[in-house]
Design a protein around this motif. Structure first.
Motif, PDB file in Angstrom:
ATOM      1  N   UNK A   3       1.603  -1.370 -12.146  1.00 16.33           N
ATOM      2  CA  UNK A   3       1.358  -1.539 -10.951  1.00 16.33           C
ATOM      3  C   UNK A   3       1.540  -0.155 -10.347  1.00 16.33           C
ATOM      4  N   UNK A   4       0.661   0.541  -9.780  1.00 13.86           N
ATOM      5  CA  UNK A   4       0.777   1.620  -9.314  1.00 13.86           C
ATOM      6  C   UNK A   4       0.554   1.306  -7.442  1.00 13.86           C
ATOM      7  N   UNK A   5       1.451   1.041  -6.843  1.00 11.87           N
ATOM      8  CA  UNK A   5       1.194   0.913  -5.515  1.00 11.87           C
ATOM      9  C   UNK A   5       1.172   2.332  -4.837  1.00 11.87           C
ATOM     10  N   UNK A   6       0.435   2.484  -3.853  1.00 17.18           N
ATOM     11  CA  UNK A   6       0.046   3.899  -3.089  1.00 17.18           C
ATOM     12  C   UNK A   6       1.295   4.130  -2.360  1.00 17.18           C
ATOM     13  N   UNK A   7       2.050   5.179  -2.681  1.00 20.91           N
ATOM     14  CA  UNK A   7       3.160   5.676  -2.216  1.00 20.91           C
ATOM     15  C   UNK A   7       4.454   4.739  -2.507  1.00 20.91           C
ATOM     16  N   UNK A   8       4.315   3.756  -3.539  1.00 17.35           N
ATOM     17  CA  UNK A   8       5.649   3.060  -3.888  1.00 17.35           C
ATOM     18  C   UNK A   8       6.045   3.591  -5.326  1.00 17.35           C
ATOM     19  N   UNK A   9       6.970   2.766  -5.922  1.00 16.58           N
ATOM     20  CA  UNK A   9       7.325   3.055  -7.231  1.00 16.58           C
ATOM     21  C   UNK A   9       6.476   2.205  -8.149  1.00 16.58           C
ATOM     22  N   UNK A  67      16.317 -10.746 -16.752  1.00 16.56           N
ATOM     23  CA  UNK A  67      16.235 -10.816 -15.457  1.00 16.56           C
ATOM     24  C   UNK A  67      15.730  -9.640 -14.824  1.00 16.56           C
ATOM     25  N   UNK A  68      15.612  -8.400 -15.344  1.00 11.03           N
ATOM     26  CA  UNK A  68      14.720  -7.286 -14.687  1.00 11.03           C
ATOM     27  C   UNK A  68      13.382  -7.646 -14.635  1.00 11.03           C
ATOM     28  N   UNK A  69      12.932  -7.823 -15.883  1.00 16.40           N
ATOM     29  CA  UNK A  69      11.631  -8.311 -16.044  1.00 16.40           C
ATOM     30  C   UNK A  69      11.025  -9.478 -15.016  1.00 16.40           C
ATOM     31  N   UNK A  70      11.991 -10.498 -14.885  1.00  9.68           N
ATOM     32  CA  UNK A  70      11.536 -11.576 -14.153  1.00  9.68           C
ATOM     33  C   UNK A  70      11.487 -11.069 -12.622  1.00  9.68           C
ATOM     34  N   UNK A  71      12.313 -10.118 -12.196  1.00 10.77           N
ATOM     35  CA  UNK A  71      12.281  -9.616 -10.802  1.00 10.77           C
ATOM     36  C   UNK A  71      11.156  -8.857 -10.727  1.00 10.77           C
ATOM     37  N   UNK A  72      10.662  -8.201 -11.602  1.00 14.19           N
ATOM     38  CA  UNK A  72       9.263  -7.161 -11.559  1.00 14.19           C
ATOM     39  C   UNK A  72       8.089  -8.032 -11.293  1.00 14.19           C
ATOM     40  N   UNK A  73       8.261  -9.140 -12.290  1.00 13.16           N
ATOM     41  CA  UNK A  73       7.082  -9.943 -12.351  1.00 13.16           C
ATOM     42  C   UNK A  73       6.877 -10.765 -10.830  1.00 13.16           C
ATOM     43  N   UNK A  74       8.071 -11.179 -10.340  1.00 12.34           N
ATOM     44  CA  UNK A  74       7.824 -11.656  -9.146  1.00 12.34           C
ATOM     45  C   UNK A  74       7.494 -10.690  -7.832  1.00 12.34           C
ATOM     46  N   UNK A  75       8.214  -9.159  -8.227  1.00 15.32           N
ATOM     47  CA  UNK A  75       7.347  -8.099  -7.182  1.00 15.32           C
ATOM     48  C   UNK A  75       6.206  -8.155  -7.391  1.00 15.32           C
ATOM     49  N   UNK A  76       5.467  -8.262  -8.676  1.00 14.29           N
ATOM     50  CA  UNK A  76       4.004  -8.027  -8.688  1.00 14.29           C
ATOM     51  C   UNK A  76       3.375  -9.278  -8.054  1.00 14.29           C
ATOM     52  N   UNK A  77       3.886 -10.323  -8.160  1.00 13.51           N
ATOM     53  CA  UNK A  77       3.309 -11.427  -7.481  1.00 13.51           C
ATOM     54  C   UNK A  77       3.269 -11.437  -6.194  1.00 13.51           C
ATOM     55  N   UNK A  78       4.280 -10.801  -5.660  1.00 11.98           N
ATOM     56  CA  UNK A  78       4.326 -10.610  -4.166  1.00 11.98           C
ATOM     57  C   UNK A  78       3.357  -9.526  -3.558  1.00 11.98           C
ATOM     58  N   UNK A  79       3.371  -8.682  -4.553  1.00  7.49           N
ATOM     59  CA  UNK A  79       2.220  -7.529  -4.300  1.00  7.49           C
ATOM     60  C   UNK A  79       0.802  -7.940  -4.131  1.00  7.49           C
ATOM     61  N   UNK A  80       0.491  -8.918  -5.049  1.00 10.21           N
ATOM     62  CA  UNK A  80      -0.764  -9.426  -5.328  1.00 10.21           C
ATOM     63  C   UNK A  80      -1.219 -10.429  -4.060  1.00 10.21           C
ATOM     64  N   UNK A  81       0.015 -11.256  -3.588  1.00  6.62           N
ATOM     65  CA  UNK A  81      -0.139 -12.238  -2.539  1.00  6.62           C
ATOM     66  C   UNK A  81      -0.319 -11.241  -1.040  1.00  6.62           C
ATOM     67  N   UNK A  82      -0.072 -10.145  -1.262  1.00  6.42           N
ATOM     68  CA  UNK A  82      -0.213  -9.366   0.155  1.00  6.42           C
ATOM     69  C   UNK A  82      -1.397  -8.391   0.157  1.00  6.42           C
ATOM     70  N   UNK A  83      -2.291  -8.575  -1.050  1.00  9.88           N
ATOM     71  CA  UNK A  83      -3.143  -7.798  -1.358  1.00  9.88           C
ATOM     72  C   UNK A  83      -3.073  -6.388  -1.288  1.00  9.88           C
ATOM     73  N   UNK A  84      -1.742  -5.984  -1.633  1.00 17.83           N
ATOM     74  CA  UNK A  84      -1.413  -4.754  -1.597  1.00 17.83           C
ATOM     75  C   UNK A  84      -0.730  -4.107  -0.401  1.00 17.83           C
ATOM     76  N   UNK A  85      -0.656  -4.942   0.469  1.00 20.94           N
ATOM     77  CA  UNK A  85       0.038  -4.522   1.802  1.00 20.94           C
ATOM     78  C   UNK A  85       1.612  -4.673   1.716  1.00 20.94           C
ATOM     79  N   UNK A  86       2.140  -3.772   0.954  1.00 22.91           N
ATOM     80  CA  UNK A  86       3.762  -3.886   0.784  1.00 22.91           C
ATOM     81  C   UNK A  86       4.314  -3.438   2.054  1.00 22.91           C
TER      82      UNK A  86
END
Lengths: 604, 356
Positions: A467-473, A585-604
């Motif tokens: 996932x390459x968010x614009x301006x995020x990690x 645990x780290x992967x779970x956190x990151x998959x959840x971060x991806x789910x959050x990102x998708x839920x917001x349509x990229x508006x992090x």
């Protein structure tokens, strides 16, 4: 009597496709490669060769490796014939493109010479033929394969110094220009032509290879990246808020007309909805900002500036109607799109064991299965990802563009379809999610890197996402398909998106990322902390305790599956194990971060 | 001769060939390690600013001191090579992933030595005298999940065909994305619509670049210089007694040229004449090289792109047979040898010689 195995292949494949900014580049690149392979395979067939792979040129896109049984004495001549057919087909593409380019701008001898030089040495062709001895097809096949692999170790090339400004797609060749003219000036002139405006961006300058991709298939109308990214929103708007969508459409048409342009110029026949049949870029408020609007409409900036005061009111109305549309739909279009690549796992091993058992007929059967998969991939994928756009399906490879939210579902559906056609064999996918303004070639490259990460997991059969968010990690996640099925990412996206009972707060992934620092493995203590985080970062009114517990169990199970996978690795030291299988645990956190990102349509 | 170890103070940016101009491209990608041209520019600029009183706008005087845009001037370079400090504080040079390597479980092993293809195989060899690196048995190589670098200390064992441990690239550097927006310096504001994204290189702690040079007076043992895009900083430290394995005199009958930096040849993958680099008769019998890379860059003196040239990539390996006694010609006082038709003076075609 065919008594030799001929293996014929050509390249560069990935580099050729990766020089892409728009969907048209990606499509045209894939289409050209498939056509070149088809030309080579057909020439072999017409000369009497017995085509083994691909089994049938009628299914999907032909792969860039061709295997045929040929007479030993004729092998060289047949290979040269296939090479000539490939080059002839490429020259046809190049001629068509040059003729199209000439309709948009005057070309001189210098530019034509540059064109010939740049299109003249694009393709590397490799072939090897191995004699079939004692009817042992399998050995001959492997020998021919080794021969080609050996040749590919020596990628010869000629020297050419390319002076002047470089092309904007790859930066490897000089941009085309007539003698004495700055390439920027030349390409601006091309863009000012009504036909050129559709094919060349405001700041683009192309070399001959990029121009072949753009101009050879210029009659094709490919959906743009924003059209693909905005497609789920457009469909939702057509269902939920049709009057608002039509109202915005009317305002948009008025705006375009105010600029003196016919709205039909921006009509896209594929991948749009009836109520808004225009390029998806115009569903984004950022496109209605002046510089972006002028560029997207393909207008001359100076001429547009002269009209600015006249169109100001119409533009304000369009912006207001678009804001009202967002309000009526309850969300904005996602600005993110995904590139997906999928590839069969351990294909070499499969082929080796099949050949060992059944020789050439077994090889044919493998080819037929792959052809069936290529033929069915689109249909299988579309059920899971209705808005996916398939770019390439050949052999065990698929490349697709898909709205970010549908990417993982598409990967799982394609992997299941692959297993269905290949007696349960697995496939792995790499997905790169990026902003719709990213050059597609870069996203494709990232998707391929992700695919490699997927195949590093023990047993492969995995999906990796970058996932390459614009301006995020950058977020990188990987999981086996059965892990992902159990995780149910779509449900997590829904929980982040909705309000009310069972919804999750966007703070949960952030919390868990902190927690994961202390827990490299998912043990009982981690479960307790996870349960507390889910409880605190979600809405759980009375009566939802069971649902919450099930969710915690699901998330915990997902995290522990990494530990089990790691434990299955034989005899490696701990650091090596963690290199192959990351922390749960780290992967779970990151998959959840991806789910959050998708839920917001990229508006992090 | 001076050998410097350059370490980043922050991230580095070494642009790839794609244009990166406001309003045209918003993403700049990095390549690592950088081209010798980048290091040449950094050393020249530092020398001009610190060791001379020549005004930067006086192009004739500048050319007098460090050379102009079309001549190499007095500077002679080898490298740059990637290197890292070991736990004991020693410097360990790392060689680019060899193109003739097979990989197995983080180990590198040279493919079997080239041999004439058997009569049951037909392949179009690149030249009549060349035969491929060929392995007809079971595949010896697995796809390496990431490139593996070779320690300089393992080079001899690698040449003997022994398996040696590779260094995974991800241990050496990572990519880091940062965003920015163009500035309007006249109004001290940002410029609308000019968001950009740059992919920087963040070397791991202790990882840097090693470069040897002559031709510039360089009294400093330590210091800071600007390196690459955005004038990012590098701390330099003079390194004593760092030298490559000596070139055998005469060359063994069967030897390889292992390219540690890209080389630019007049005929693409082949030079105008091998005789320019060797005394005696040598015959090229095999070569392992990946697809060419493009070497270009920006000519600051003229404010325009340099011509892009195709280069044999670092990591390429050329196999030779010497017919009688042969020697590699020395072209500078540096202990490293360079083999390149263009840019050998500044480090293009830095090679090691091994047997096969």
């Amino acid at each position: 009597m065919p008594d030799a195995v001929l293996r014929f292949t050509f390249g560069p494949v990935q580099a050729f496709i990766a020089e892409a900014r728009r969907t048209a580049d990606l499509y045209a690149g894939s289409h050209i490669l498939a056509e070149l392979a088809r030309a080579a395979a057909r020439s072999l067939q017409e000369a009497g060769a017995d085509l083994v792979y691909p089994a049938d040129l009628g299914f999907g896109d032909p792969p860039n490796v061709i295997v045929a049984r040929v007479p030993w004495e004729d092998a060289e001549q047949l290979a040269e014939r296939a090479a000539a057919a490939l080059r002839t087909r490429w020259e046809q593409f190049a001629s068509e493109a040059l003729a199209e380019l000439e309709r948009c701008a005057r070309l001189d001898d210098a530019l034509r010479a540059q064109w010939r030089a740049q299109t003249g040495d694009v393709w590397e062709i490799y072939w090897a033929a191995a004699r079939i001895e004692q009817d042992d097809y399998a050995t001959a096949f492997h020998r021919a394969q080794a021969g080609v692999a050996a040749l590919k170790k020596t990628r010869t090339f000629t020297q050419r110094a390319e002076a002047g400004a470089k092309d904007s797609l790859g930066g490897n060749r000089a941009a085309l220009a007539p003698a004495g003219q700055d390439p920027r000036t030349f390409w601006r002139a091309v863009r000012r032509h009504p036909q050129g405006a559709r094919l060349v961006g405001e700041h683009e300058r192309l070399d001959a290879v990029g121009a072949v991709k753009r101009f050879a298939s210029s009659a094709e109308a490919y959906p743009s990246v924003p059209t693909i990214a905005a497609r789920p929103f457009a469909r939702l708007a057509a269902e939920r808020a049709r009057p608002a969508l039509e109202s915005y459409r009317d305002a948009f048409e008025l705006l375009v007309t105010a600029f003196g342009e016919p709205p039909d110029r921006y009509r896209r026949t594929r991948h749009t909805v009836e109520a808004f049949p225009y390029d998806g870029a115009f569903l984004y408020e950022s496109t209605l900002e002046w510089p972006a609007l002028v560029e997207e409409l393909g207008l001359d900036p100076q001429q547009a500036e002269r009209l600015r005061s006249q169109v100001e009111t119409t533009l304000r109305t369009a912006r207001r109607r678009l804001a009202e549309l967002y309000q009526a739909v309850g969300q904005r279009p996602s600005r993110y799109v995904a590139v997906l690549v999928l590839d069969g796992d351990s294909m070499g091993q499969w082929l080796t064991s099949a050949l060992g058992e059944g020789g050439v007929e077994a090889h044919r059967e493998v080819s037929r299965k792959l052809a069936r998969f290529a033929g069915k991939a689109e249909e299988a994928g579309r059920q899971a990802a209705p808005d996916a756009v398939f770019v390439y399906q050949g052999g065990d490879d698929v490349v697709a563009l898909v709205p970010a939210e549908q990417a993982v579902a598409l990967a799982l559906a394609l992997a299941a379809a692959f297993a269905g056609e290949t007696d349960g064999r697995s496939a792995s996918a790499g997905i790169a999610i990026g902003h719709w303004l990213e050059p597609l070639g870069d996203l494709l490259q990232s998707a391929r890197e992700a695919e490699k990460r997927a195949k590093r997991l023990p047993g492969k059969n995995a999906v990796a996402v970058e996932l390459q968010p614009r301006g995020g990690e950058i977020v990188r996640v990987v999981a086996r398909t059965e892990q992902l099925t159990a995780l149910d990412l779509a449900d997590l996206v829904d929980r982040f998106r909705r309000d009310g009972a069972g919804s999750l707060s966007g703070r949960l992934p952030t919390d868990l990322r902190q927690v994961a620092l202390a827990f490299p493995q998912a043990d009982a203590a981690f479960r307790a902390v996870l349960a507390r985080s889910v409880k605190r970062q979600g809405e759980w009114p009375s009566g939802t305790a069971d649902e919450r517990e099930r969710l915690v169990e699901r998330l915990y199970g997902f995290a522990t599956s990494y530990d089990r996978l790691r434990a299955s690795l034989p005899g490696a030291d701990d650091s090596r194990r963690f290199e192959r299988v990351p922390s749960g645990p780290a992967q779970l956190a990151d998959w959840l971060a991806l789910a959050r990102f998708l839920a917001r349509g990229g508006g992090e | 001769m001076k050998t410097l170890f350059l370490e980043p103070l922050d991230v580095w940016l070494f642009r790839d060939g794609r244009p990166f101009t406001a309003g045209e491209q918003f993403r700049a990608a990095s390549r690592f390690p950088p081209s010798p041209l980048v290091v040449q520019g950094a050393l020249r600029a530092y020398h001009l600013m610190v060791h001379s009183t020549v005004p930067a706008w006086d192009t004739a005087a500048v050319a007098e001191v460090v050379g102009g845009p079309d001549d190499w001037g007095p500077l002679r370079l080898a490298g740059p090579l990637v290197a890292r400090r070991t736990a004991s504080g020693q410097l360990e040079a790392l060689l680019p992933p060899p193109a003739d390597a097979a990989f197995h479980d983080r180990q590198l092993r040279r493919l079997p030595v080239p041999e004439q293809p058997p009569e049951w195989l037909r392949v179009p060899a690149p030249t009549p005298a060349l035969f491929p690196l060929w392995h007809a048995g079971e595949p010896v190589s697995e796809k390496a999940s990431q490139p593996l670098w070779l320690r300089l200390t393992d080079f001899a064992a690698y040449c003997r065909g022994e398996p040696v441990p590779g260094v995974p690239q991800e241990e050496l550097w990572a990519e880091e994305v940062r965003i920015g927006i163009a500035q309007d310096s006249s109004r001290r504001t940002t410029r609308e619509g000019l968001y950009y994204e740059a992919r920087y290189v963040r070397p791991a702690p202790g990882v840097g670049l090693l470069v040897s040079f002559t031709g510039l007076d360089w009294p400093e043992e330590t210091g800071v210089l600007a390196l690459g895009g955005e004038r990012r900083s590098a701390r330099f430290e003079a390194v004593s007694a760092f030298a490559p394995p000596p070139v055998p005199e005469p060359l063994p009958e069967r030897f390889v040229l292992s390219f540690l930096t890209p080389a630019v040849f007049e005929r693409g993958w082949l030079p105008r004449d091998w005789g320019a680099f060797f005394d005696g008769s040598v015959v090229l019998v095999a070569a392992a090289l990946d697809r060419y890379e493009t070497v270009g860059g920006f000519d600051l003196a003229r404010g325009r792109e340099r011509p892009a040239r195709r280069a044999v990539p670092a990591g390429s390996v050329y196999y030779f047979v010497a017919r009688g006694e042969a020697r590699l010609r020395r072209t500078s006082d540096l202990p490293w040898s360079t083999v390149s038709d263009w840019g050998a003076e500044i480090g293009f075609g830095t090679v090691l010689i091994g047997g096969w």
